[in-house]
Enzyme design. Structure first.
Site, PDB file in Angstrom:
ATOM      1  CB  SER A  94      41.969  40.543  29.655  1.00 11.13           C
ATOM      2  OG  SER A  94      40.751  41.178  29.383  1.00 11.13           O
ATOM      3  CE  LYS A 169      39.217  42.503  31.846  1.00 10.68           C
ATOM      4  NZ  LYS A 169      37.758  42.579  31.746  1.00 10.68           N
ATOM      5  CE  LYS A 237      42.444  35.648  30.359  1.00  8.45           C
ATOM      6  NZ  LYS A 237      42.144  37.006  29.905  1.00  8.45           N
TER       7      LYS A 237
END
Ligand code: NAD
Length: 293
Positions: A94, A169, A237
């Site tokens: 990701s 995502k 993140k």
């Protein structure tokens, strides 16, 4: 067909195992983590990302974030140094969609095809081979690697060009984070008002407020079990990548910014390695109550 697998971490390890079990020949490498269990299952161990690329038809990467993907693919001793024209790289990490596009362009210049194919579902679904895989790239390349991806996921969807997988995502991660925050706020209120949170869960999970997130996270919260799962630092993140991507497109995402600060507060409180269901501990601290059985 030989598959190269780079990044034998929490997710990469069970994903690689599922490919071995499906009968594929694997060449594996991780810069920091041992992978003896995979070589014991028949995989060939490599000593660099370059070596993996030189021995594989399709190279899969499952790394933490954009800098590691750039290093492993474009850096010294990386995939681009070993890979031949006509091969395929699939990054399942990701990362920032802009970096997926940058990596895709660099590989295209070498005649190598690229897909970004991040996953949702966490370690349990990686083990079961039932991940949701969202893919960006060319239809023909997608059709070529789809049978491989189907050994790791039960849903494999091409959503657009390179970068579209990681945009999807990011959307997924925004919905998950905000959903946990909403559940947290609601259950703290119910508990403080003196209503049994387990009964609140039973009463509302089948209605419009119910969600996969609620079903997965409320039982953990009621048990006071914040073992990951998906670590708060990884969600930070992802939300940072969401905020950067949104701001570059002039899209304000105020609710995401709010949850980001909640996650930062939890990190300051030493909970970076806890499951993201620990978002509720921020709200519990504000209201001076714990939502437990
Ligand atoms: P992890 O940290 O457990 O695994 C990453 C692996 O990459 C590590 O073993 C590390 O040693 C290796 N690595 C780092 N830099 C490298 C390099 N330059 N060359 C070779 N190997 C290198 O992380 P994870 O939990 O497996 O997550 C991987 C990705 O999947 C992340 O992008 C994460 O956001 C995503 N993801 C994780 C989950 C989850 O529940 N853990 C769920 C969905 C998606």
């Amino acid at each position: 067909m030989t598959i190269g697998f780079i990044g034998i971490g929490i997710m990469g390890r069970p994903m690689a195992k599922n490919l071995i079990k499906a009968g594929y020949r694997l060449v594996v490498y991780d810069k920091f983590t041992k992978f003896d269990d995979l070589t014991a299952m028949g995989a060939e161990g490599a000593s660099s990302n370059k070596e993996v690329a030189s021995k594989s038809d399709v190279v899969i990467t499952m790394l933490p974030n954009s800098p590691q993907v750039k290093e492993a693919i474009l850096g010294e001793g990386g995939v681009t140094e070993g890979i031949a024209s006509g091969k395929i790289v699939v990054d399942m990490s990701s990362i920032a969609p802009a970096v997926s596009r940058e990596v895709g362009e660099a590989l295209k210049a070498k005649g190598v095809a690229f897909l970004d194919a991040p996953v949702s579902g966490g370690e349990p679904k990686a083990i079961d081979g039932t991940l949701a895989i969202m893919v960006g790239g060319d239809q023909k390349i997608f059709d070529t690697v789809k049978p491989i991806l189907e050994k790791m996921g039960s849903s494999v969807v091409l959503v657009g060009d390179i970068g579209a997988g990681n945009v999807t995502k990011l959307a997924n991660q925004i919905v998950v984070a905000l959903n946990i925050a909403a559940v947290s706020e609601a259950f703290v209120l119910a508990a403080k008002a003196g209503v049994d949170p387990a009964k609140v869960f039973d009463a509302i999970k089948g209605g419009l407020a119910g969600s996969t997130v609620m079903n997965a996270k409320v039982p953990m919260i009621l048990d006071g079990n914040f073992k990951p799962g998906f670590r708060i630092e990884l969600h930070i993140k992802d939300l940072q990548n969401a905020l950067d991507t949104a701001h570059n497109l002039n899209v304000p995402i105020p609710l995401t910014a709010n949850v980001m600060e909640t996650l930062q507060a939890l990190k300051t409180d030493g909970m970076a390695a806890d499951d993201h269901s620990a978002i509720i501990r921020f709200y519990e601290k504000l209201a001076k109550i714990e939502v437990r059985k």
